[in-house]
Design an enzyme around this catalytic site. Structure first.
Site, PDB file in Angstrom:
ATOM      1  N   HIS A  58      24.758 -16.377  21.666  1.00  0.00           N
ATOM      2  CA  HIS A  58      24.009 -17.731  22.402  1.00  0.00           C
ATOM      3  C   HIS A  58      24.568 -18.405  23.219  1.00  0.00           C
ATOM      4  O   HIS A  58      23.955 -19.329  23.845  1.00  0.00           O
ATOM      5  CB  HIS A  58      23.219 -17.996  21.591  1.00  0.00           C
ATOM      6  N   ARG A  83      30.956 -14.173  16.596  1.00  0.00           N
ATOM      7  CA  ARG A  83      30.006 -13.362  16.809  1.00  0.00           C
ATOM      8  C   ARG A  83      29.664 -12.768  18.094  1.00  0.00           C
ATOM      9  O   ARG A  83      29.888 -13.547  19.126  1.00  0.00           O
ATOM     10  CB  ARG A  83      28.602 -14.046  16.405  1.00  0.00           C
ATOM     11  N   ASP A  97      40.709  -6.833  20.175  1.00  0.00           N
ATOM     12  CA  ASP A  97      42.229  -6.805  20.786  1.00  0.00           C
ATOM     13  C   ASP A  97      42.695  -8.103  21.079  1.00  0.00           C
ATOM     14  O   ASP A  97      43.907  -8.433  20.946  1.00  0.00           O
ATOM     15  CB  ASP A  97      42.301  -5.960  22.096  1.00  0.00           C
ATOM     16  N   GLU A 162      18.360  -9.576  11.256  1.00  0.00           N
ATOM     17  CA  GLU A 162      17.504 -10.543  11.759  1.00  0.00           C
ATOM     18  C   GLU A 162      16.128  -9.990  12.311  1.00  0.00           C
ATOM     19  O   GLU A 162      15.804 -10.603  13.268  1.00  0.00           O
ATOM     20  CB  GLU A 162      18.230 -11.258  12.609  1.00  0.00           C
ATOM     21  N   ASP A 188      15.590 -15.321  14.195  1.00  0.00           N
ATOM     22  CA  ASP A 188      15.047 -14.160  15.054  1.00  0.00           C
ATOM     23  C   ASP A 188      13.938 -13.333  13.853  1.00  0.00           C
ATOM     24  O   ASP A 188      13.064 -12.836  14.578  1.00  0.00           O
ATOM     25  CB  ASP A 188      16.119 -13.446  15.384  1.00  0.00           C
TER      26      ASP A 188
END
Length: 277
Positions: A58, A83, A97, A162, A188
């Site tokens: 977000h 996240r 990576d 969620e 959510d």
């Protein structure tokens, strides 16, 4: 003589018996970092929290920004967790990576989604992660001994429950081999239940607690986002292993509002001007 390095702990290391004992048995606590500023991340990482959740879902954070924040957090005690924007094999590979050892994959609604997330974080034959450790910060450019063989043990995969569908499938999601833990997103979840913006509604709270109980029965760790202290404590009392209790941008927003309320509101009639003697 080759340089040999070891990577720091990942999120699952906070939930070993030893780590829990060192915390006096308490749950782990952390916060979102969304601003993208490495100095803010460093300040938060050195504040005494158990982990930081760097939010590329977000917040406007790309690969280079997240890597800078991982570097800013390094060595300050809080475990950095990233996240992802979504479940995408290419993005998973890239974030791993660049050195993210702990990932949260949002919007995991079924065991099949969880299995796809597991495949994305593992090298073949178990998964589909591309091999680039010699080029990447993840293995410190091949300075971490046997990284390819040990990567599965060095990483933590958390899937985010969620939605109402995910709540119904929570036990099956958590039971997927390779899923280390579950993170519940009440905002959510509330929206999926027709309760947009009402994440403390009793039905949402009950659903979150159902997930906590279901995940705990599988032996995996489970956490939840809860900025309101009483709500966070309620989820901890229900068995949550970790709780996300704030965000850098939210702290800045509320702090600046408090300053404005204190210093910029109209003075009461007859009151001395602020700053006068």
């Amino acid at each position: 003589m080759p340089i040999r390095l070891e990577l720091p702990p990942s999120l699952k290391d906070l939930f070993t018996e030893t780590a829990r004992a060192e915390r006096g048995g308490r749950a782990a606590a952390g916060m979102f970092v969304c601003s993208g500023d490495p100095t803010v991340t460093e300040i938060c990482a050195s504040a005494g929290l158990d982990y930081l959740l760097i939010d590329a879902e977000h917040a406007p954070l790309g690969l280079e920004t997240v890597q800078a924040q991982l570097r800013a957090a390094a060595g300050h005690g809080a475990v950095p967790v990233v996240r992802l924007p979504g479940l995408d094999e290419v993005l998973v590979k890239q974030y791993l990576d660049l050195g993210a050892q702990s990932l949260v994959v949002p919007m995991v609604n079924s065991a099949a989604d969880a299995e796809a997330a597991v495949r994305a974080v593992h090298y073949p034959p178990r998964g589909v992660r591309g091999v680039g450790s010699a080029l990447a910060r993840s293995a410190r450019w091949n300075r971490v001994p046997d990284y390819l063989e040990r990567a599965a043990d060095l990483l933590t995969l958390v899937v985010q429950v969620e939605s109402a569908a995910a709540v119904a499938a929570a036990a099956r999601i958590a039971a997927v081999d390779g899923v280390d833990g579950v993170f519940v997103g009440p905002s959510d979840l509330a929206a999926s239940m027709g309760l947009l913006g009402r994440q403390t509604h009793p039905d949402v709270v009950a659903a979150v607690k159902d997930v906590i109980a279901a995940v705990r029965r599988t032996g995996k760790f489970v956490g939840v986002n809860a900025f309101v202290p009483d709500q966070a404590q309620d989820y901890l009392d229900a068995g949550a292993d970790f709780v996300n209790v704030g965000a850098d941008v939210a702290l800045l927003a509320r702090g600046t509002e408090a300053l404005a309320d204190a210093w910029c509101a109209p003075a009461e009639p007859g009151a001395a001007p602020r700053g006068s003697y």
